[in-house]
Design a protein around this motif. Structure first.
Motif, PDB file in Angstrom:
ATOM      1  N   PHE A 170       0.834  -1.210   0.000  1.00 38.08           N
ATOM      2  CA  PHE A 170       0.000   0.000   0.000  1.00 38.08           C
ATOM      3  C   PHE A 170       0.866   1.257   0.000  1.00 38.08           C
ATOM      4  N   GLU A 171       2.038   1.195   0.649  1.00 41.38           N
ATOM      5  CA  GLU A 171       2.958   2.347   0.605  1.00 41.38           C
ATOM      6  C   GLU A 171       3.446   2.579  -0.818  1.00 41.38           C
ATOM      7  N   VAL A 172       3.765   1.486  -1.499  1.00 46.88           N
ATOM      8  CA  VAL A 172       4.206   1.598  -2.898  1.00 46.88           C
ATOM      9  C   VAL A 172       3.089   2.215  -3.740  1.00 46.88           C
ATOM     10  N   ILE A 173       1.869   1.737  -3.524  1.00 46.30           N
ATOM     11  CA  ILE A 173       0.725   2.253  -4.291  1.00 46.30           C
ATOM     12  C   ILE A 173       0.515   3.746  -4.009  1.00 46.30           C
ATOM     13  N   ALA A 174       0.639   4.123  -2.736  1.00 44.83           N
ATOM     14  CA  ALA A 174       0.451   5.533  -2.361  1.00 44.83           C
ATOM     15  C   ALA A 174       1.492   6.426  -3.047  1.00 44.83           C
ATOM     16  N   ASP A 175       2.742   5.955  -3.102  1.00 40.92           N
ATOM     17  CA  ASP A 175       3.806   6.723  -3.770  1.00 40.92           C
ATOM     18  C   ASP A 175       3.520   6.876  -5.255  1.00 40.92           C
ATOM     19  N   LEU A 176       3.078   5.804  -5.872  1.00 34.15           N
ATOM     20  CA  LEU A 176       2.807   5.847  -7.319  1.00 34.15           C
ATOM     21  C   LEU A 176       1.649   6.790  -7.624  1.00 34.15           C
ATOM     22  N   LYS A 177       0.664   6.756  -6.756  1.00 32.86           N
ATOM     23  CA  LYS A 177      -0.491   7.647  -6.901  1.00 32.86           C
ATOM     24  C   LYS A 177      -0.039   9.108  -6.801  1.00 32.86           C
ATOM     25  N   GLN A 178       0.821   9.392  -5.823  1.00 36.46           N
ATOM     26  CA  GLN A 178       1.390  10.738  -5.669  1.00 36.46           C
ATOM     27  C   GLN A 178       2.053  11.222  -6.947  1.00 36.46           C
ATOM     28  N   SER A 179       2.698  10.278  -7.641  1.00 32.90           N
ATOM     29  CA  SER A 179       3.418  10.653  -8.868  1.00 32.90           C
ATOM     30  C   SER A 179       2.466  10.847 -10.049  1.00 32.90           C
ATOM     31  N   GLY A 180       1.172  10.614  -9.840  1.00 36.48           N
ATOM     32  CA  GLY A 180       0.196  10.890 -10.896  1.00 36.48           C
ATOM     33  C   GLY A 180      -0.273   9.670 -11.666  1.00 36.48           C
ATOM     34  N   LEU A 181       0.287   8.517 -11.311  1.00 34.95           N
ATOM     35  CA  LEU A 181      -0.147   7.287 -11.974  1.00 34.95           C
ATOM     36  C   LEU A 181      -1.610   7.003 -11.634  1.00 34.95           C
ATOM     37  N   ALA A 182      -2.341   6.477 -12.582  1.00 36.10           N
ATOM     38  CA  ALA A 182      -3.724   6.059 -12.338  1.00 36.10           C
ATOM     39  C   ALA A 182      -3.729   4.557 -12.094  1.00 36.10           C
ATOM     40  N   ILE A 183      -4.413   4.146 -11.028  1.00 36.45           N
ATOM     41  CA  ILE A 183      -4.308   2.750 -10.600  1.00 36.45           C
ATOM     42  C   ILE A 183      -5.692   2.129 -10.452  1.00 36.45           C
ATOM     43  N   ILE A 184      -5.865   0.969 -11.054  1.00 32.48           N
ATOM     44  CA  ILE A 184      -7.070   0.173 -10.813  1.00 32.48           C
ATOM     45  C   ILE A 184      -6.675  -0.958  -9.873  1.00 32.48           C
ATOM     46  N   PHE A 185      -7.430  -1.077  -8.803  1.00 34.43           N
ATOM     47  CA  PHE A 185      -7.095  -2.030  -7.751  1.00 34.43           C
ATOM     48  C   PHE A 185      -8.267  -3.004  -7.594  1.00 34.43           C
ATOM     49  N   ILE A 186      -8.052  -4.222  -8.082  1.00 37.35           N
ATOM     50  CA  ILE A 186      -9.123  -5.223  -8.003  1.00 37.35           C
ATOM     51  C   ILE A 186      -8.999  -6.003  -6.708  1.00 37.35           C
ATOM     52  N   THR A 187     -10.106  -6.107  -6.012  1.00 37.65           N
ATOM     53  CA  THR A 187     -10.047  -6.810  -4.730  1.00 37.65           C
ATOM     54  C   THR A 187     -11.441  -7.279  -4.360  1.00 37.65           C
ATOM     55  N   HIS A 188     -11.518  -8.214  -3.420  1.00 37.68           N
ATOM     56  CA  HIS A 188     -12.817  -8.446  -2.817  1.00 37.68           C
ATOM     57  C   HIS A 188     -12.769  -8.206  -1.311  1.00 37.68           C
ATOM     58  N   PHE A 189     -11.718  -7.459  -0.879  1.00 38.22           N
ATOM     59  CA  PHE A 189     -11.628  -7.105   0.544  1.00 38.22           C
ATOM     60  C   PHE A 189     -12.070  -5.656   0.746  1.00 38.22           C
ATOM     61  N   LEU A 190     -13.185  -5.484   1.410  1.00 34.62           N
ATOM     62  CA  LEU A 190     -13.745  -4.144   1.600  1.00 34.62           C
ATOM     63  C   LEU A 190     -12.817  -3.234   2.410  1.00 34.62           C
ATOM     64  N   ASP A 191     -12.147  -3.789   3.433  1.00 32.86           N
ATOM     65  CA  ASP A 191     -11.261  -2.952   4.256  1.00 32.86           C
ATOM     66  C   ASP A 191     -10.111  -2.393   3.422  1.00 32.86           C
TER      67      ASP A 191
END
Ligand code: ADP
Ligand code: ADP
Length: 230
Positions: A179-200
């Protein structure tokens, strides 16, 4: 202004409607969760967005322009990278080779492993990985391999990152790290689709959530920070 969009996408297998007139839009710098039970149509939507499947009705748009994506490699040239749950890299090749081999044109020539490993080391550090770029990928944990796969996809594509159930085989600490990696990438402007079935996990990192059920889009909404669990 969507970087990647499905408009009115319908996909039918035999007599089963896997996707029914789906409108889905992804914004730059957004983590957009795609939530739904097994069989809801999440993978099918991703496959349409990456050109693995062609829609029967509707189309895919990149930066507002219609595109016909023939296959996932073609999607890559439009800036769209995907990392699947099963890391499909080469466990018996080095981390550096997994990061860079197949880049077009091969940025480091075919043989310059020294240059490639030096570049890999710098890249890995940006992802918080202090591992030897010359070591076999398969000698590392699934979590590390996952992050290597993400780094490769982002290096190759750079605009959209699709993560298909990336947390499925990770423990709690590894999920946090991802999640830290994802947060950094998001900060850099990357658009991310995150598929999951975990609501939390949706609430932990997503800006927006779209819910599919039985091939239909049943809800899409912005998540504000107050609704988050932490
Ligand atoms: P999810 O990823 O949400 O679990 P999928 O997109 O994999 O759902 O599947 C949606 C529906 O489409 C399911 O009923 C599935 O069996 C069907 N489906 C997906 N791919 C194919 C295919 N290649 N051929 C036939 N049916 C398919
Ligand atoms: P996931 O949802 O995790 O992608 P699935 O079991 O739905 O896993 O699908 C695995 C593969 O089989 C996918 O390529 C999918 O499109 C395909 N598939 C799924 N359902 C069917 C089906 N009913 N008939 C043929 N292929 C299918």
């Amino acid at each position: 202004p969507y970087v990647l969009e499905a408009r009115g996408v319908t996909k039918i297998f035999g007599n089963h409607t896997a996707l029914d007139a789906i409108d889905f839009g992804l914004r730059p710098g957004e983590v957009h969760a795609l939530l739904g039970e097994n069989g809801a149509g999440k993978s099918t939507l991703i496959k349409v967005l990456t050109g693995a499947y062609q829609p029967d009705v509707g189309g895919v748009f990149v930066d507002g322009a219609p595109v016909t994506l023939d296959n996932p490699l073609h999607a890559q040239t439009h800036g769209i990278g995907t990392v699947y749950q099963e890391v499909n890299l080469l466990p018996n090749r080095s981390v550096a080779e997994n990061l860079y081999l197949g880049h077009q044109p091969t940025r480091f020539g075919l043989v310059d492993h020294k240059k490639m490993e030096a570049a890999a080391k710098t890249l890995l550090e940006r992802y918080g990985l202090a591992i030897d770029p010359g070591s076999d990928l398969g000698s590392h944990s699934v979590a590390v391999q996952q992050i290597v796969a993400i780094a490769r996809a982002v290096e190759l594509s750079g605009k959209v990152l699709i993560l298909d159930e990336p947390t499925a085989s990770l423990d709690r600490n590894e999920v946090e790290r991802l999640f830290e990696v994802i947060a950094d990438l998001k900060q850099s402007g990357l658009a991310i689709i995150f598929i999951t079935h975990f609501l939390d996990q949706v609430f932990a990192i997503s800006d927006r959530v779209t819910v599919l059920r039985n091939g239909k889009l049943v809800d899409t909404r912005q998540l504000d920070s107050v609704s988050r669990t932490d």
